[in-house]
Design an enzyme around this catalytic site. Structure first.
Site, PDB file in Angstrom:
ATOM      1  N   SER A  63       0.833  -1.205   0.000  1.00  0.00           N
ATOM      2  CA  SER A  63       0.000   0.000   0.000  1.00  0.00           C
ATOM      3  C   SER A  63       0.877   1.268   0.000  1.00  0.00           C
ATOM      4  O   SER A  63       1.697   1.421  -0.906  1.00  0.00           O
ATOM      5  CB  SER A  63      -0.961  -0.052   1.189  1.00  0.00           C
ATOM      6  OG  SER A  63      -1.952   0.916   1.054  1.00  0.00           O
TER       7      SER A  63
ATOM      8  N   ASP B  23      -0.191  -4.048  -4.015  1.00  0.00           N
ATOM      9  CA  ASP B  23      -1.306  -3.114  -4.186  1.00  0.00           C
ATOM     10  C   ASP B  23      -0.899  -1.686  -3.798  1.00  0.00           C
ATOM     11  O   ASP B  23      -1.435  -1.109  -2.832  1.00  0.00           O
ATOM     12  CB  ASP B  23      -2.556  -3.560  -3.403  1.00  0.00           C
ATOM     13  CG  ASP B  23      -3.840  -3.096  -4.094  1.00  0.00           C
ATOM     14  OD1 ASP B  23      -3.815  -2.873  -5.321  1.00  0.00           O
ATOM     15  OD2 ASP B  23      -4.864  -2.953  -3.410  1.00  0.00           O
TER      16      ASP B  23
ATOM     17  N   HIS C 171      -7.750  -5.379  -0.780  1.00  0.00           N
ATOM     18  CA  HIS C 171      -6.447  -4.721  -0.646  1.00  0.00           C
ATOM     19  C   HIS C 171      -5.444  -5.675   0.029  1.00  0.00           C
ATOM     20  O   HIS C 171      -4.358  -5.921  -0.491  1.00  0.00           O
ATOM     21  CB  HIS C 171      -6.661  -3.463   0.195  1.00  0.00           C
ATOM     22  CG  HIS C 171      -5.563  -2.453   0.179  1.00  0.00           C
ATOM     23  ND1 HIS C 171      -4.885  -2.072  -0.963  1.00  0.00           N
ATOM     24  CD2 HIS C 171      -5.031  -1.705   1.189  1.00  0.00           C
ATOM     25  CE1 HIS C 171      -3.990  -1.135  -0.643  1.00  0.00           C
ATOM     26  NE2 HIS C 171      -4.049  -0.917   0.652  1.00  0.00           N
TER      27      HIS C 171
END
Ligand SMILES: *[C@@H]1O[C@H](CO)[C@@H](O)[C@H](O)[C@H]1NC(C)=O
Length: 328
Positions: free
Chosen positions: A180, A204, A266
């Site tokens: 992330s 991601d 996610h």
């Protein structure tokens, strides 16, 4: 109700109240649901906490480098930038490859991805695992955390340079992995080192405030840069577009089987990656464009997604389909 439809309805109804566009993709308020289906709001125009940023960077020990090896798989040893003894007196072994793991927003040392990835790597082979914690900034508001990402990343790069100078550990045996916001952190670390590390894996990579951001992860940040996109939908938490040498879109890259919430889509990125380190069983098929990715009709060559291969090479867009539960 159909999962995807449910998420779309939830997201669209929640963002109908948004005020002002700050990105080409997102509105001011991003809503996402956690594992319990509770909705959270990220305000992309929240006040920048410059005091925290200044304070964070005054003390280089705010980035913590926690070493795990097969000799100390559970209790970490803390390595410090510009502190030679912290490295020479530790279990760090320059003859083994080094894996660095960087968490994302709202995470810290104890976040599950650190534990699961550390375990997967140490079971697979004899490596140095360094979990980098940047908790104080990661726990601040999203705007402040995002603003601090380049400096956090550069500091990590300086730390790896120091580690290299003290131990001789070659950059060609280093693999830095970020989830992330952490994906953009590791991009900046790689850039600080002139793209010399063997490999970067972005799990991601965060989307909000990053679409037009020149500090985001890019292909030149390491010899080989790979990204996995699992929540890249229109208002997903992931960036959803190609940023790396090879970009993988499991199940199309916007929603994951067995998931009902954006956080689940996610988080699937690091779960798939951990599984790939153990089994190396995800066969990506190269696609000519994003339409093929979405339609699942890619016909190109095969490239395995994830894994721990330090000499991995490849480029392009790849699609694969997974199962809904471990090992996927
Ligand atoms: C670490 O040491 C180098 C070389 O002595 C120095 O240039 C750098 O500023 C130091 N970094 C920190 C954060 O203290």
């Amino acid at each position: 109700m159909n999962t995807l439809l449910f998420i779309c309805l939830a997201v669209y109804s929640a963002t109908a109240v948004s005020l002002k566009h700050v990105d080409n993709k997102y509105s001011r308020f991003i809503k996402y649901s956690d594992y319990d289906g509770v909705m959270h709001t990220v305000d992309l125009e929240e006040q920048l906490d410059t005091e925290l940023l200044d304070d964070f960077f005054k003390n280089p020990d705010n980035n913590r480098y926690l070493l795990y090896t097969r000799n100390n798989p559970v209790v970490s040893q803390t390595l410090r930038l510009n502190n030679t003894n912290s490295i020479t007196l530790s279990q760090f072994d320059a003859r083994n490859p080094t894996v660095v793991i960087v968490h994302g927003w709202l995470n810290d040392q104890h976040t599950k991805l650190n534990i699961v990835l550390t375990d997967a790597f140490l079971r697979k082979s004899n490596v140095n695992v360094i979990v980098m914690e940047w908790r104080r900034l990661a726990l601040s508001n999203y705007v402040t955390a995002t603003a601090g990402v380049p400096a956090v990343g550069r500091r990590l790069g300086q730390f790896l340079e120091f580690l290299h100078s003290v131990t001789g550990a070659p950059f060609e045996t280093m693999h830095i992995i970020g989830f992330s916001l952490g994906a953009h952190v590791v991009g900046n670390a790689g850039r600080e080192l002139g793209g010399r590390v063997a490999r970067i894996t972005g799990l991601d990579p965060a989307g909000p405030l990053w679409n037009l951001n020149s500090n985001r992860l890019r292909a030149s940040d390491a010899i080989y840069v790979e990204a996995m996109h699992t929540d890249g939908g229109v208002l997903g938490l992931g960036i959803g577009s190609a940023v790396a040498d090879a970009d993988f879109f499991p199940n199309g890259g916007t929603s994951q089987p067995g998931c009902l919430t954006s956080l689940c889509h996610h988080d699937r990125a690091w779960q798939l990656f951990a599984s790939s380190v153990t089994y190396n069983h995800f066969l990506g098929r190269e696609c000519s464009n994003m339409l093929q990715v979405s339609l699942n009709n890619c016909r190109g060559q095969i490239l395995n997604m994830g894994n721990d291969d330090l000499s991995k090479k490849g480029s392009g867009l790849y699609r694969l389909n997974t199962q809904r539960s471990y090992p996927y």
